[in-house]
Design a protein around this motif. Sequence first.
Motif, PDB file in Angstrom:
ATOM      1  N   GLN A 111       2.313   1.828  -3.548  1.00 45.80           N
ATOM      2  CA  GLN A 111       1.336   2.363  -4.507  1.00 45.80           C
ATOM      3  C   GLN A 111       1.048   3.835  -4.240  1.00 45.80           C
ATOM      4  O   GLN A 111       0.953   4.639  -5.171  1.00 45.80           O
ATOM      5  N   ASN A 112       0.907   4.195  -2.972  1.00 47.39           N
ATOM      6  CA  ASN A 112       0.675   5.605  -2.636  1.00 47.39           C
ATOM      7  C   ASN A 112       1.854   6.474  -3.038  1.00 47.39           C
ATOM      8  O   ASN A 112       1.694   7.558  -3.587  1.00 47.39           O
ATOM      9  N   GLU A 113       3.046   5.982  -2.729  1.00 48.06           N
ATOM     10  CA  GLU A 113       4.264   6.769  -2.950  1.00 48.06           C
ATOM     11  C   GLU A 113       4.456   7.069  -4.432  1.00 48.06           C
ATOM     12  O   GLU A 113       4.885   8.145  -4.816  1.00 48.06           O
ATOM     13  N   VAL A 166       0.836  -1.209   0.000  1.00 42.95           N
ATOM     14  CA  VAL A 166       0.000   0.000   0.000  1.00 42.95           C
ATOM     15  C   VAL A 166       0.870   1.259   0.000  1.00 42.95           C
ATOM     16  O   VAL A 166       0.607   2.218  -0.737  1.00 42.95           O
ATOM     17  N   THR A 167       1.935   1.249   0.800  1.00 50.32           N
ATOM     18  CA  THR A 167       2.844   2.396   0.821  1.00 50.32           C
ATOM     19  C   THR A 167       3.424   2.653  -0.562  1.00 50.32           C
ATOM     20  O   THR A 167       3.488   3.788  -1.029  1.00 50.32           O
TER      21      THR A 167
END
Lengths: 748, 110
Positions: free
Chosen positions: B24-26, B21-22
Motif C-alpha cells: 500500500q505504501n509503495e 502494508v509495504t
Amino acid sequence: MGERIIECSDGRIKMRTCAWSPPGDHPVGCGMYLTVEDGKVVKVEGDPQHPITNGRLCVRCLTLPEYMYNEKRIIHPMYRDPKDRGKDVWEEISWDQALDIIVEKWTAIKDKWGRESIVTFQGTGREPALYHSSLTYAVLGSPNAVFPMSGDSCYGPRCSVADFLLGAGYPEMDYAQFLEGRYDDPQYELPKYIILWGKDPLFSNPDGFFGHSLIDLMKRGSKFITIDPRITWISARSEYALQLRPGTDAALGIGMLQVIINEGLYDSEFVEKWTFGFEELKQRVNEYTLEEIEEITTVAKEDIIAVARIYAQNSPSAIMWGLAVDTNSNGTQVGHTIMSLIAITGNFDIPGGNTLSVPASFMGKWRYECANLLEPEIRKKMIGLERYPGFQAAHVVAHPDLVLDALETGDPYELKMAWFFGSNMLANTSNAQPKRWYEALRKMEFNVGQDLFMTPTAMALYDVFLPVATFAEHEGVVLPHFGRNTHMVSAMNKCVDVGECKSDLEICFWIGKRLNPDAWPWETIADFFTQQIQPVMGITFEDLQDEGWHMNAFEYRKYEKGLLRPDGAQGFNTPTGLIELESSLYEDWGEDPLPYFAENILTPFSRPDLAEEFPLIMTTGGRETTSFHSEHRQIKSLRRLMPDPLVQINPETAIQYGISNGDWVAIENPFGRAIEKALITEIIKPGIIHAQHGWWYPEQDGEEPNLFGVWKSTINSLIPHKAIGKLGFGSPYKNVMCKIYKVDSLDS
Amino acid sequence: MKDYAMIIDYKYCTGCHACEVTCQNEHNFNENEWGIKLTEHGPTKFESGWVWNYVPVPSKLCDLCVEKTSDGSPVPCVLHCLGQCMQVVPVKELADILPALGEEVAVFIP
C-alpha cells in the motif's frame, strides 16, 4: 557493507540507520534506509546487508512516516498549570522556558522536602531505559528511579536470577548473533531443539532478539517445544506444545529436573566441575511426584517425561525464557528451574546452546554507576533498599510497589515531584491498580513528562510536556539486551528534524549541564557514545555511524577461560565461583535457596472461597505486531489491522456464558473490571481467557474524566498490588481469577 | 499472461502483514485497495495437531513491481517479509524452483 548516505538520481537521499525507539520497541536495531525528500522522511526500506534482519521489517517501522508526521504528535514543549491537570489547556513554551520552570520547581521541592522526594518513572524497553536512572541519580540527585510495574515484572527478575545463580548477564539463545558468518560460521552449531518457555518471540519484544530469527532456525532444521497456556503459531509447528495452567511453570521445571536427574540424563562432568548444590537440588525436586505436578500444571506426566528426555538427550539445545517468568510471584523459582535445566545438561555457552556474558556493559553499566554520584545519605533512602535487599542487588532502582505505598501513605517519606520517561503508565503494563497510581500522582506538587503524543498519562498528570524525537530524528546507539549480553551495537543516525523535538538523552544533557555539569562533561552526544564504546570496541561513534553496526568480540565456554569473572579466574562470578543450583545468597534475603512451587494469591486454587463467583483464570500480555504495548493506537494503517481490544475465549467457555464472537465482554474480579471484544478461539483452553493490555482510544475525548477512554479496557485494574515474591520480584499479571459476562458496548 | 510469478512458501508465513502494508505504501493505494491480502486457515485443531496457516494472495492490482525492480532492486514485499517466504520469479523457471521448496507452497500469477 552499504553506504551510510546514498544520493539518488532524483535528488532524494537515502540514509542508513538502525531502529530502537521511539516508536517503541526493544533494542534489536533493525537495519534500514530512510528516503529523505525536502527534509522529510518519505519512505522506509529494509537494509538487506544487515547481518541480523537482512532487510526484513515489521509494520511498525514500515509505517514510520505516518507516526512521525501524525497530526496528533506533540512537537513543541508545553506547559499547563498543575491546577488544570486533566484539562486540555496547554500553552506552547520554549525549551528555555521549560528549563526555567523545571529548575525553579526542582529547587523549591528539594529545599523543602529533600531530593529523595523526587521520583522518576520509565516505560518498558525503550531507549530511555538506559538514561532514566542516570537523569535521576546524576541530575535530579534523587535515589528513586523506578519501573512502576508491580514486582518489576519485566526482564529485571530474569536478569537478577541469572546474576545471582550464574553471575552472568541474560543467557540468550545462540542464534549465531555474535558470529561474522552467522549460521554458516564454522564455529556455529544449530540448536537441535528450541524450547520457548512463556515466550512468543515472533511478535513480542524480546530485549534484543530478532523474533523471526526463529524462522531462520526452523528453515535450517531446529525443532521446537513450546510451553505456553495458549497455542501460538510456533506451537502449531512444535513437536510438543505443553499448555500448562498459567503460573505453574515452577512445578513443570521441577518435574523436568526430576526426570533428567533421576534417569541420569544430565551432563555429569559439567555438573561436577562447574555447579554447586546438585545433591540438594536433587533432593528438593524429588519432594514432588510427577502425578502431583501433572495435577498442578495440567500437563500430562508422559509429556513432562518426554520433553525432559528430548532436551537432555539432544545437545546442543536452547531454552528461551520469556516474560511469563517475571509476571509470577513464584517467578524467581521458575527462573531457577530453567537456569538449572540449562546448567545440568551442559548447554551453557556452547555453540547452539544459551550464551553467557558479563552482567553489565556499555551504557547498561554506566546507568547504574551513576548511583555512585548520589550523596551517601541520600542513596540510603532509596525506597525498598531495606525491605528487599536482593531486589536491588543486581539492578539499582527503587521498588515499584513500595513507591506506590509511599505515594499513598507518606511512609517512609513524602514524594512531591514525578518525571515520566517514555511511559504511558496509566494505560499500560507499568502498574497494577492504575487508578491508585492515578489518584496518588495527581496530588504531586509538580510533574514533568517526555513523550510524543498526548496520552492519558500526559493529559492526567503532566505539568511540563517535553516532546521527544523518533529514532529517525536523533543520534543514538542501539544496545541489545541493554548491555546484559550484547552481540553488537548499531548506530541510530539522525536523518531529519521534526518540530523542536529532542531525544531522551539530549534532554538529559540539556538539564544535566545546568543542574550538575560535573556529571555531564561531554561536549556532544557523539563524545558520550565514543567514551562508552571505544574502550571495548576501539572505535568512535563516528566510526560506528559509518560502519552501521559493530559486532562484539565473542568466545564460547567463557567459564573455562576466565572471561566471566573480574579476577580473570575460571568459573562463574558467584560467591562459590560455580553455577549455584542452590543459592548461597537467597537465605540472607529471606528466600529459600532451592526452587519450589507456590500458588499465586488470586487463583481458584489459592482462593477456593472465591472460586464459585470467579471461576475463570485470566492471562494477559500476549503481543500483536501492530502495536508496542499502548503505542500506535492512533496510527490508522495499524489500528485498522487491530481496531478493538480482544479477549480470547475457548468455544466451550463462550457457550457456557452465552458469548458470541465479536460480543463486548466485561472481565471482572474483586479488584477491577475491563471491557474487551470476544474472539472465540480454540488456541486457549476452556476456563482460561487471554485479555489484551495497553488499550486507550486516541479518537475519544481526552479530558477528564474520560481520559481517552483509558479506564474502559484497563485490564491491569484486575491485578492486585504487591502480590509479589519474597525477593520483591514478580506480580501475577498472567494468572488471576475472574468472571466474564456479555455487555452491550465498550461503555457499559 | 505475465512473465513473472509470485511464489509463497506459506509454511513460513507468520501473518505479519508486512507485505500488505509495504504494498500500500509503495503504490500509494487508498485504504480499501490492496495489492496483496492475507488469508488465514485456522488456528484450529487439525488431525492430531493444529493448523495455523496464512497465505497472502496478490490481487489484480499487483504488478509484481516488475518495472520498479528492473534495475535489480528487491521487490518491496519480498524484501520486508519477516518469514522470508516470498519470491518473484520468471514463470518459465517455476518448474526448476518449486521442487526444492517442498510442501505448502503456493504460486500466483496475479
